[in-house]
Motif scaffolding. Structure first.
Motif, PDB file in Angstrom:
ATOM      1  N   UNK A  81       0.804  -1.223   0.000  1.00 29.97           N
ATOM      2  CA  UNK A  81       0.000   0.000   0.000  1.00 29.97           C
ATOM      3  C   UNK A  81       0.837   1.273   0.000  1.00 29.97           C
ATOM      4  N   UNK A  82       1.897   1.330   0.818  1.00 25.03           N
ATOM      5  CA  UNK A  82       2.659   2.568   0.984  1.00 25.03           C
ATOM      6  C   UNK A  82       4.156   2.309   0.854  1.00 25.03           C
ATOM      7  N   UNK A  83       4.881   3.352   0.499  1.00 28.39           N
ATOM      8  CA  UNK A  83       6.339   3.347   0.533  1.00 28.39           C
ATOM      9  C   UNK A  83       6.752   4.103   1.793  1.00 28.39           C
ATOM     10  N   UNK A  84       7.481   3.434   2.680  1.00 28.66           N
ATOM     11  CA  UNK A  84       7.868   4.086   3.924  1.00 28.66           C
ATOM     12  C   UNK A  84       9.069   5.005   3.716  1.00 28.66           C
ATOM     13  N   UNK A  85      10.117   4.476   3.119  1.00 29.12           N
ATOM     14  CA  UNK A  85      11.317   5.280   2.878  1.00 29.12           C
ATOM     15  C   UNK A  85      12.158   4.540   1.849  1.00 29.12           C
ATOM     16  N   UNK A  86      12.104   4.972   0.599  1.00 25.84           N
ATOM     17  CA  UNK A  86      12.733   4.203  -0.470  1.00 25.84           C
ATOM     18  C   UNK A  86      14.210   4.507  -0.662  1.00 25.84           C
ATOM     19  N   UNK A  87      14.712   5.619  -0.125  1.00 27.85           N
ATOM     20  CA  UNK A  87      16.077   6.039  -0.426  1.00 27.85           C
ATOM     21  C   UNK A  87      17.055   5.852   0.722  1.00 27.85           C
ATOM     22  N   UNK A  88      16.566   5.608   1.939  1.00 27.76           N
ATOM     23  CA  UNK A  88      17.447   5.525   3.090  1.00 27.76           C
ATOM     24  C   UNK A  88      17.141   4.276   3.915  1.00 27.76           C
ATOM     25  N   UNK A  89      18.078   3.934   4.776  1.00 27.62           N
ATOM     26  CA  UNK A  89      17.888   2.780   5.639  1.00 27.62           C
ATOM     27  C   UNK A  89      16.759   3.026   6.633  1.00 27.62           C
ATOM     28  N   UNK A  90      16.135   1.942   7.053  1.00 26.16           N
ATOM     29  CA  UNK A  90      15.138   1.975   8.110  1.00 26.16           C
ATOM     30  C   UNK A  90      15.664   1.225   9.320  1.00 26.16           C
ATOM     31  N   UNK A  91      15.210   1.614  10.498  1.00 27.43           N
ATOM     32  CA  UNK A  91      15.468   0.816  11.698  1.00 27.43           C
ATOM     33  C   UNK A  91      14.439  -0.313  11.735  1.00 27.43           C
ATOM     34  N   UNK A  92      14.912  -1.536  11.918  1.00 24.63           N
ATOM     35  CA  UNK A  92      14.030  -2.712  11.952  1.00 24.63           C
ATOM     36  C   UNK A  92      14.189  -3.407  13.294  1.00 24.63           C
ATOM     37  N   UNK A  93      13.076  -3.592  14.000  1.00 26.79           N
ATOM     38  CA  UNK A  93      13.071  -4.311  15.269  1.00 26.79           C
ATOM     39  C   UNK A  93      12.254  -5.586  15.101  1.00 26.79           C
ATOM     40  N   UNK A  94      12.931  -6.739  15.163  1.00 26.68           N
ATOM     41  CA  UNK A  94      12.250  -8.034  15.200  1.00 26.68           C
ATOM     42  C   UNK A  94      11.818  -8.295  16.646  1.00 26.68           C
ATOM     43  N   UNK A  95      10.579  -8.699  16.825  1.00 24.66           N
ATOM     44  CA  UNK A  95      10.076  -8.919  18.180  1.00 24.66           C
ATOM     45  C   UNK A  95       9.258 -10.207  18.232  1.00 24.66           C
ATOM     46  N   UNK A  96       9.664 -11.126  19.102  1.00 16.11           N
ATOM     47  CA  UNK A  96       8.885 -12.322  19.408  1.00 16.11           C
ATOM     48  C   UNK A  96       8.347 -12.202  20.825  1.00 16.11           C
ATOM     49  N   UNK A  97       7.048 -12.418  20.994  1.00 15.78           N
ATOM     50  CA  UNK A  97       6.432 -12.376  22.309  1.00 15.78           C
ATOM     51  C   UNK A  97       5.985 -13.770  22.708  1.00 15.78           C
ATOM     52  N   UNK A  98       6.335 -14.177  23.947  1.00 14.26           N
ATOM     53  CA  UNK A  98       6.089 -15.530  24.415  1.00 14.26           C
ATOM     54  C   UNK A  98       5.268 -15.518  25.709  1.00 14.26           C
ATOM     55  N   UNK A  99       4.596 -16.638  25.957  1.00 10.79           N
ATOM     56  CA  UNK A  99       3.959 -16.868  27.249  1.00 10.79           C
ATOM     57  C   UNK A  99       4.977 -17.552  28.164  1.00 10.79           C
ATOM     58  N   UNK A 100       4.504 -18.087  29.288  1.00  4.43           N
ATOM     59  CA  UNK A 100       5.419 -18.758  30.220  1.00  4.43           C
ATOM     60  C   UNK A 100       6.082 -19.958  29.567  1.00  4.43           C
ATOM     61  N   UNK A 101       5.387 -20.574  28.639  1.00  3.89           N
ATOM     62  CA  UNK A 101       5.982 -21.656  27.872  1.00  3.89           C
ATOM     63  C   UNK A 101       6.941 -21.024  26.866  1.00  3.89           C
ATOM     64  N   UNK A 102       8.232 -21.257  27.055  1.00  7.66           N
ATOM     65  CA  UNK A 102       9.252 -20.585  26.240  1.00  7.66           C
ATOM     66  C   UNK A 102       9.053 -20.823  24.750  1.00  7.66           C
ATOM     67  N   UNK A 103       8.453 -21.956  24.401  1.00  8.99           N
ATOM     68  CA  UNK A 103       8.329 -22.290  22.991  1.00  8.99           C
ATOM     69  C   UNK A 103       6.950 -21.928  22.422  1.00  8.99           C
ATOM     70  N   UNK A 104       6.117 -21.300  23.242  1.00  7.03           N
ATOM     71  CA  UNK A 104       4.781 -20.947  22.772  1.00  7.03           C
ATOM     72  C   UNK A 104       4.779 -19.485  22.339  1.00  7.03           C
ATOM     73  N   UNK A 105       4.929 -19.259  21.053  1.00  7.41           N
ATOM     74  CA  UNK A 105       4.976 -17.909  20.508  1.00  7.41           C
ATOM     75  C   UNK A 105       3.565 -17.338  20.429  1.00  7.41           C
ATOM     76  N   UNK A 106       3.376 -16.158  21.008  1.00  8.33           N
ATOM     77  CA  UNK A 106       2.103 -15.463  20.875  1.00  8.33           C
ATOM     78  C   UNK A 106       2.016 -14.780  19.522  1.00  8.33           C
ATOM     79  N   UNK A 107       2.936 -13.862  19.287  1.00  6.82           N
ATOM     80  CA  UNK A 107       2.983 -13.167  17.997  1.00  6.82           C
ATOM     81  C   UNK A 107       4.430 -12.832  17.644  1.00  6.82           C
ATOM     82  N   UNK A 108       4.658 -12.629  16.361  1.00  9.65           N
ATOM     83  CA  UNK A 108       5.946 -12.159  15.853  1.00  9.65           C
ATOM     84  C   UNK A 108       5.713 -10.828  15.153  1.00  9.65           C
TER      85      UNK A 108
END
Length: 246
Positions: free
Chosen positions: A202-229
């Motif tokens: 839908x949109x172009x955020x910034x085509x000419x320069x670098x962006x900051x990218x933060x990968x985030x995984x959220x977990x419950x008490x079960x270390x291997x149970x991913x809620x969202x990425x």
């Protein structure tokens, strides 16, 4: 210059360091007030009687040290050194709201769609989930997009919580707030990327320069149970990341 070590050349400090010191004094004594832009670079270089290249080196250091914020197409704006420290990433919370240093518009644009899980999602979710929910969110400041988030999550995250995917406002609140109350830990990875033109259709955020990218995984008490990425893309001029390590 705070803790910065000044490199001396033939017993004299570089000219751009002298310019830094002069501008530092002018910024802190109110010559150029907080929130206002410095004069255009050609004019400022003339006032200080230095080349534009020398001035730019000093401006880059001032930006690094938090005294200036460069806004593309508008200039260099004076920052408030007495402003309270930004929220840091060592506590659970939405990185968009923690890291963006410009006022965000109240409305967050969001789109959601279900898709068949592939090998990537199976590896990410660490489960054989057949269906994934993909969510796009766009964040604006004064009408201009400054950040974009792509969310992937197994459908079981929502069915187990009894969430109604058709209730858009409730789903937005879940992604923005509630998921951080449910999660017990997160894993964050910060990098830069050049994919500003391609991150969404839908949109172009910034085509000419670098962006900051933060990968985030959220977990419950079960270390291997991913809620969202989440993959949070932020334009650098609007982003400041703080981590308090002990």
């Amino acid at each position: 210059m705070g803790e910065r070590t000044v490199q001396e050349i033939n017993g004299k400090q570089p000219v751009f360091v002298t310019v830094y010191d002069k501008l530092y004094e002018m910024l802190t004594d109110g010559t150029y007030p907080v929130g206002k832009a410095l004069p255009p670079e050609p004019k400022l270089a003339g006032l200080l009687d230095v080349s534009r290249e020398t001035l730019r080196k000093a401006l880059r250091l001032l930006e690094e040290d938090g005294l200036l914020q460069k806004v593309k197409g508008k200039g260099n704006f004076v920052m408030d050194l007495n402003k309270p420290m930004v929220s840091s990433l060592e506590k659970l919370g939405n990185p968009i709201h923690k890291c963006i240093q410009v006022p965000l518009d109240e409305e967050v644009e969001m789109e959601m769609h279900l898709q068949e899980s592939g090998d990537y999602e199976h590896k990410l979710f660490k489960r054989e989930s057949q269906t994934a929910l993909a969510v796009d969110r766009w964040y604006r400041s004064n009408g201009k997009i400054v950040a974009y988030t792509l969310t992937l999550a197994p459908i079981e995250t929502f069915t187990s919580l009894g969430l109604d995917l058709a209730n858009k406002s409730a789903m937005l609140d879940f992604f923005e707030n509630r998921v951080y109350e449910l999660a017990t830990r997160s894993h964050l990875k910060v990098k830069t990327t050049w994919v500003g033109r391609f991150i969404s259709d839908r949109y172009v955020l910034n085509e000419d320069e670098e962006l900051t990218l933060i990968h985030e995984n959220l977990y419950t008490e079960d270390e291997f149970k991913l809620l969202i990425h989440n993959k949070h893309y932020i334009i650098p001029e609007a982003c400041s990341i703080e981590i308090n390590a002990t």
